[in-house]
Design a protein around this motif. Structure first.
Motif, PDB file in Angstrom:
ATOM      1  N   ILE A  67       0.134   1.905  -3.592  1.00 14.05           N
ATOM      2  CA  ILE A  67      -0.625   2.819  -4.447  1.00 14.05           C
ATOM      3  C   ILE A  67       0.319   3.406  -5.487  1.00 14.05           C
ATOM      4  CG2 ILE A  67      -0.232   4.980  -3.166  1.00 14.05           C
ATOM      5  CD1 ILE A  67      -3.244   5.575  -3.516  1.00 14.05           C
ATOM      6  N   ALA A  68      -0.240   3.734  -6.640  1.00 15.28           N
ATOM      7  CA  ALA A  68       0.477   4.528  -7.637  1.00 15.28           C
ATOM      8  C   ALA A  68      -0.422   5.689  -8.022  1.00 15.28           C
ATOM      9  CB  ALA A  68       0.832   3.694  -8.861  1.00 15.28           C
ATOM     10  N   ALA A  69       0.194   6.825  -8.275  1.00 18.23           N
ATOM     11  CA  ALA A  69      -0.517   7.999  -8.773  1.00 18.23           C
ATOM     12  C   ALA A  69       0.033   8.330 -10.148  1.00 18.23           C
ATOM     13  CB  ALA A  69      -0.344   9.179  -7.823  1.00 18.23           C
ATOM     14  N   GLY A  70      -0.845   8.780 -11.027  1.00 22.42           N
ATOM     15  CA  GLY A  70      -0.404   9.062 -12.385  1.00 22.42           C
ATOM     16  C   GLY A  70      -1.053  10.307 -12.952  1.00 22.42           C
ATOM     17  N   VAL A  71      -0.353  10.935 -13.864  1.00 27.28           N
ATOM     18  CA  VAL A  71      -0.886  12.047 -14.646  1.00 27.28           C
ATOM     19  C   VAL A  71      -0.806  11.630 -16.112  1.00 27.28           C
ATOM     20  CG1 VAL A  71      -0.683  14.461 -15.295  1.00 27.28           C
ATOM     21  CG2 VAL A  71      -0.117  13.743 -12.953  1.00 27.28           C
ATOM     22  N   ASN A  72      -1.955  11.348 -16.710  1.00 23.26           N
ATOM     23  CA  ASN A  72      -2.007  10.972 -18.116  1.00 23.26           C
ATOM     24  C   ASN A  72      -2.136  12.255 -18.929  1.00 23.26           C
ATOM     25  OD1 ASN A  72      -2.837  10.142 -20.738  1.00 23.26           O
ATOM     26  ND2 ASN A  72      -3.578   8.212 -19.913  1.00 23.26           N
ATOM     27  N   TRP A  77       4.196   3.994  -4.321  1.00 22.91           N
ATOM     28  CA  TRP A  77       4.562   3.896  -2.910  1.00 22.91           C
ATOM     29  C   TRP A  77       4.095   2.574  -2.328  1.00 22.91           C
ATOM     30  CZ3 TRP A  77       2.196   8.098  -5.125  1.00 22.91           C
ATOM     31  CH2 TRP A  77       2.906   9.319  -5.111  1.00 22.91           C
ATOM     32  N   VAL A  78       4.782   2.147  -1.280  1.00 20.67           N
ATOM     33  CA  VAL A  78       4.361   1.013  -0.453  1.00 20.67           C
ATOM     34  C   VAL A  78       4.303   1.494   0.989  1.00 20.67           C
ATOM     35  CG1 VAL A  78       4.904  -1.319   0.355  1.00 20.67           C
ATOM     36  CG2 VAL A  78       5.440  -0.666  -2.005  1.00 20.67           C
ATOM     37  N   VAL A  79       3.238   1.128   1.716  1.00 13.76           N
ATOM     38  CA  VAL A  79       3.141   1.474   3.121  1.00 13.76           C
ATOM     39  C   VAL A  79       3.433   0.217   3.942  1.00 13.76           C
ATOM     40  CG1 VAL A  79       0.645   1.086   3.280  1.00 13.76           C
ATOM     41  CG2 VAL A  79       1.761   2.618   4.908  1.00 13.76           C
ATOM     42  N   TYR A  80       4.207   0.408   5.007  1.00 18.67           N
ATOM     43  CA  TYR A  80       4.622  -0.692   5.872  1.00 18.67           C
ATOM     44  C   TYR A  80       4.109  -0.449   7.287  1.00 18.67           C
ATOM     45  CZ  TYR A  80       8.015  -1.612   2.135  1.00 18.67           C
ATOM     46  OH  TYR A  80       8.621  -1.878   0.916  1.00 18.67           O
ATOM     47  N   TRP A  81       3.807  -1.530   7.972  1.00 17.73           N
ATOM     48  CA  TRP A  81       3.482  -1.479   9.399  1.00 17.73           C
ATOM     49  C   TRP A  81       4.417  -2.454  10.103  1.00 17.73           C
ATOM     50  CZ3 TRP A  81       1.171  -4.967  13.011  1.00 17.73           C
ATOM     51  CH2 TRP A  81       0.802  -4.367  14.222  1.00 17.73           C
ATOM     52  N   LYS A  82       5.231  -1.917  10.985  1.00 22.10           N
ATOM     53  CA  LYS A  82       6.256  -2.707  11.671  1.00 22.10           C
ATOM     54  C   LYS A  82       7.130  -3.469  10.662  1.00 22.10           C
ATOM     55  CE  LYS A  82       3.810  -3.397  16.055  1.00 22.10           C
ATOM     56  NZ  LYS A  82       3.307  -4.398  17.042  1.00 22.10           N
ATOM     57  N   LYS A 123       4.671   3.360  13.877  1.00 24.00           N
ATOM     58  CA  LYS A 123       4.699   1.991  13.370  1.00 24.00           C
ATOM     59  C   LYS A 123       4.499   1.955  11.860  1.00 24.00           C
ATOM     60  CE  LYS A 123       2.832  -0.031  17.642  1.00 24.00           C
ATOM     61  NZ  LYS A 123       1.661  -0.746  18.223  1.00 24.00           N
ATOM     62  N   TYR A 124       3.865   2.998  11.286  1.00 23.91           N
ATOM     63  CA  TYR A 124       3.617   3.061   9.851  1.00 23.91           C
ATOM     64  C   TYR A 124       4.745   3.820   9.162  1.00 23.91           C
ATOM     65  CZ  TYR A 124      -1.170   1.546  10.748  1.00 23.91           C
ATOM     66  OH  TYR A 124      -2.274   0.838  11.141  1.00 23.91           O
ATOM     67  N   GLN A 125       5.140   3.323   8.003  1.00 21.05           N
ATOM     68  CA  GLN A 125       6.160   3.983   7.206  1.00 21.05           C
ATOM     69  C   GLN A 125       5.758   3.851   5.740  1.00 21.05           C
ATOM     70  OE1 GLN A 125       9.971   2.006   7.030  1.00 21.05           O
ATOM     71  NE2 GLN A 125      11.085   3.921   6.698  1.00 21.05           N
ATOM     72  N   ILE A 126       5.797   4.957   5.014  1.00 22.31           N
ATOM     73  CA  ILE A 126       5.496   4.898   3.592  1.00 22.31           C
ATOM     74  C   ILE A 126       6.765   5.215   2.820  1.00 22.31           C
ATOM     75  CG2 ILE A 126       4.660   7.292   3.436  1.00 22.31           C
ATOM     76  CD1 ILE A 126       2.536   6.134   1.406  1.00 22.31           C
ATOM     77  N   LEU A 127       7.077   4.360   1.844  1.00 26.11           N
ATOM     78  CA  LEU A 127       8.299   4.512   1.071  1.00 26.11           C
ATOM     79  C   LEU A 127       7.984   4.636  -0.409  1.00 26.11           C
ATOM     80  CD1 LEU A 127      10.680   1.872   2.721  1.00 26.11           C
ATOM     81  CD2 LEU A 127      10.566   4.335   3.160  1.00 26.11           C
ATOM     82  N   SER A 128       8.655   5.560  -1.062  1.00 28.77           N
ATOM     83  CA  SER A 128       8.574   5.654  -2.510  1.00 28.77           C
ATOM     84  C   SER A 128       9.262   4.438  -3.131  1.00 28.77           C
ATOM     85  CB  SER A 128       9.253   6.947  -2.968  1.00 28.77           C
ATOM     86  OG  SER A 128       9.333   7.004  -4.371  1.00 28.77           O
ATOM     87  N   VAL A 129       8.697   3.951  -4.222  1.00 29.14           N
ATOM     88  CA  VAL A 129       9.281   2.786  -4.899  1.00 29.14           C
ATOM     89  C   VAL A 129      10.442   3.271  -5.763  1.00 29.14           C
ATOM     90  CG1 VAL A 129       8.838   0.880  -6.500  1.00 29.14           C
ATOM     91  CG2 VAL A 129       7.094   1.552  -4.827  1.00 29.14           C
ATOM     92  N   ASP A 130      11.632   3.214  -5.157  1.00 33.69           N
ATOM     93  CA  ASP A 130      12.823   3.748  -5.822  1.00 33.69           C
ATOM     94  C   ASP A 130      13.953   2.738  -5.928  1.00 33.69           C
ATOM     95  OD1 ASP A 130      11.705   6.318  -6.190  1.00 33.69           O
ATOM     96  OD2 ASP A 130      12.232   6.881  -4.136  1.00 33.69           O
ATOM     97  N   ASP A 131      13.743   1.522  -5.430  1.00 28.00           N
ATOM     98  CA  ASP A 131      14.812   0.534  -5.495  1.00 28.00           C
ATOM     99  C   ASP A 131      14.208  -0.846  -5.705  1.00 28.00           C
ATOM    100  OD1 ASP A 131      13.824  -0.303  -3.010  1.00 28.00           O
ATOM    101  OD2 ASP A 131      15.295   0.887  -1.892  1.00 28.00           O
ATOM    102  N   SER A 132      15.060  -1.852  -5.853  1.00 29.58           N
ATOM    103  CA  SER A 132      14.580  -3.204  -6.165  1.00 29.58           C
ATOM    104  C   SER A 132      13.753  -3.790  -5.028  1.00 29.58           C
ATOM    105  CB  SER A 132      15.764  -4.119  -6.492  1.00 29.58           C
ATOM    106  OG  SER A 132      16.664  -4.186  -5.399  1.00 29.58           O
ATOM    107  N   LYS A 133      14.085  -3.450  -3.786  1.00 24.93           N
ATOM    108  CA  LYS A 133      13.351  -3.993  -2.634  1.00 24.93           C
ATOM    109  C   LYS A 133      11.916  -3.478  -2.606  1.00 24.93           C
ATOM    110  CE  LYS A 133      12.506  -5.609   1.635  1.00 24.93           C
ATOM    111  NZ  LYS A 133      11.254  -4.901   1.964  1.00 24.93           N
ATOM    112  N   THR A 134      11.744  -2.167  -2.723  1.00 28.31           N
ATOM    113  CA  THR A 134      10.387  -1.620  -2.684  1.00 28.31           C
ATOM    114  C   THR A 134       9.604  -2.014  -3.934  1.00 28.31           C
ATOM    115  OG1 THR A 134      11.312   0.469  -3.500  1.00 28.31           O
ATOM    116  CG2 THR A 134      10.857   0.312  -1.132  1.00 28.31           C
ATOM    117  N   PHE A 135      10.272  -2.118  -5.079  1.00 32.85           N
ATOM    118  CA  PHE A 135       9.568  -2.545  -6.291  1.00 32.85           C
ATOM    119  C   PHE A 135       9.078  -3.983  -6.145  1.00 32.85           C
ATOM    120  CE2 PHE A 135       9.521  -4.399 -10.620  1.00 32.85           C
ATOM    121  CZ  PHE A 135       8.515  -3.616 -11.160  1.00 32.85           C
TER     122      PHE A 135
END
Length: 373
Positions: A71-76, A59-64, A4-16
């Motif tokens: 969340i975002a991860a960064g390397v400064n 990333w964005v995590v989805y349930w159903k 039921k859980y899906q995590i998607l990288s923010v790579d397009d206009s929908k996820t952004f």
């Protein structure tokens, strides 16, 4: 992990769009969250000059099919070079009270940071120390200032359960302007003028205020250099924060101290706009500007944003002179409430100054840290 859980990288206009909009969904019925202007949020993730040296993945995590966290991860790289460490950072973490979703977000972000050679992860942090940073861990029934953050109580529970430990805490105070600090500030200003010839002044217009922005950032680079999470502000960062902040400041609430022809300290405050931003609900139009302008014209309180003093002037009372300027303007506006910006809990010098007022320490925010190797 459940299908039921899906995590998607923010790579397009929908996820952004889901990434940017998620906090507005999460906090829509919360009377303490201050909605940032949504157009500014979009620019934060796409136009911030820190993206030149902070490598970021979101990333964005989805349930159903429904977003339940981000969340975002960064390397400064600049901060890591300064500290000679391999730190990854968590940025923009928001989620429902769902441990499975939280773990999926954090596992994914940390795996990516490991792939970049990072050995520790800390946060929440921004691209620089002038972005919002820290997680609220005390004061969930308090309205934040524009310079602070809001989170829900379960955030710290999830962080502890995952294995994070406290790295640093900021504490925030509510101050009441009474006769004692007013008189103390007036005496201090009189002494400093007589002893050193210091001059306190306020810009007369927004255009004049902007002329002093470069000097203020140069003072910050000197005053904050030793603090955690700080990198030197370069020309691009100065211009970004000048556009972001100096366009909305009220000149009457900005103060500078001059030693002969040299500006040695500044204080930036702002009439409290927290309630106005709640009414604006992330939009300047059609009524957002009206609410903000009303807050500026008829302030109910004042938020301190930044104070900077050149280090060699720290012991000469410059900060006291700056706050005397703030007191005098508050008296003119009939305002007596001050929300302080966060100060590190071991900054005893500043905290002792707050105790000259009627005060309560009512909020605390934290950065967490964990080894990932």
């Amino acid at each position: 992990m459940s299908e039921k859980y899906q995590i998607l990288s923010v790579d397009d206009s929908k996820t952004f769009k889901d990434f940017v909009n998620f906090p507005y969904l999460l906090y829509k019925d919360n009377s303490y969250w201050i909605p940032p202007i949504k157009s500014d949020e979009k620019k934060l993730w796409t136009q911030h000059p820190g993206l030149r040296f902070v490598e970021v993945k979101k990333w964005v995590v989805y349930w159903k099919g429904r977003p339940v966290g981000r969340i975002a991860a960064g390397v400064n790289h600049r901060y890591n070079e300064k500290m000679q460490q391999h730190y990854g950072r968590i940025i923009g973490l928001e989620m429902y009270n769902d441990e499975k979703a939280f773990r999926l977000l954090m596992d994914t972000a940390i795996d990516w940071l490991r792939s970049k050679g990072m050995k520790k992860v800390h946060g929440p942090l921004g691209f620089t120390n002038l972005d919002t940073q820290g997680m609220l861990v005390e004061g969930f029934d308090q309205l934040p200032s524009i310079a602070s953050v809001y989170h829900l109580p379960y955030y710290k529970t999830l962080m502890k359960k995952y294995g994070f430990e406290k790295e640093n805490d900021w504490v925030e105070f509510h101050l009441k302007l009474t006769e004692a600090p007013i008189k103390k500030g007036e005496r201090g200003t009189m002494i400093l003028k007589k002893r050193f010839g210091f001059e306190l002044f306020t810009p007369k217009s927004k255009s004049e205020l902007k002329e002093y922005a470069e000097i203020a950032f140069d003072i910050l680079n000197q005053a904050f250099a030793h603090l955690p999470y700080v990198i030197e502000l370069d020309d691009d960062l100065k211009e970004y924060y000048k556009r972001k902040y100096f366009n909305i400041l009220a000149p009457r609430y900005t103060f500078f101290v001059k030693d002969k022809d040299k500006i040695v300290g500044f204080l930036v405050a702002i009439p409290s706009v927290s309630e106005a931003l709640i009414k604006a609900n992330g939009k300047l139009f059609p009524l957002g500007w009206f609410h903000l302008m009303q807050a500026f014209k008829h302030p109910k309180g004042v938020d301190t944003l930044l104070t900077g003093v050149i280090p060699e002037y720290d012991a000469k009372g410059v900060a006291a002179m700056l706050f005397d300027g703030l007191h005098q303007q508050m008296l003119k506006d009939g305002v007596e409430d001050i929300e302080t910006t966060g100060v590190f809990e071991d900054n005893h010098q500043v905290i002792s100054n707050w105790k000259n007022y009627e005060h309560i320490q009512h909020k605390r925010r934290r950065t967490w840290i964990m080894d990932i190797v």
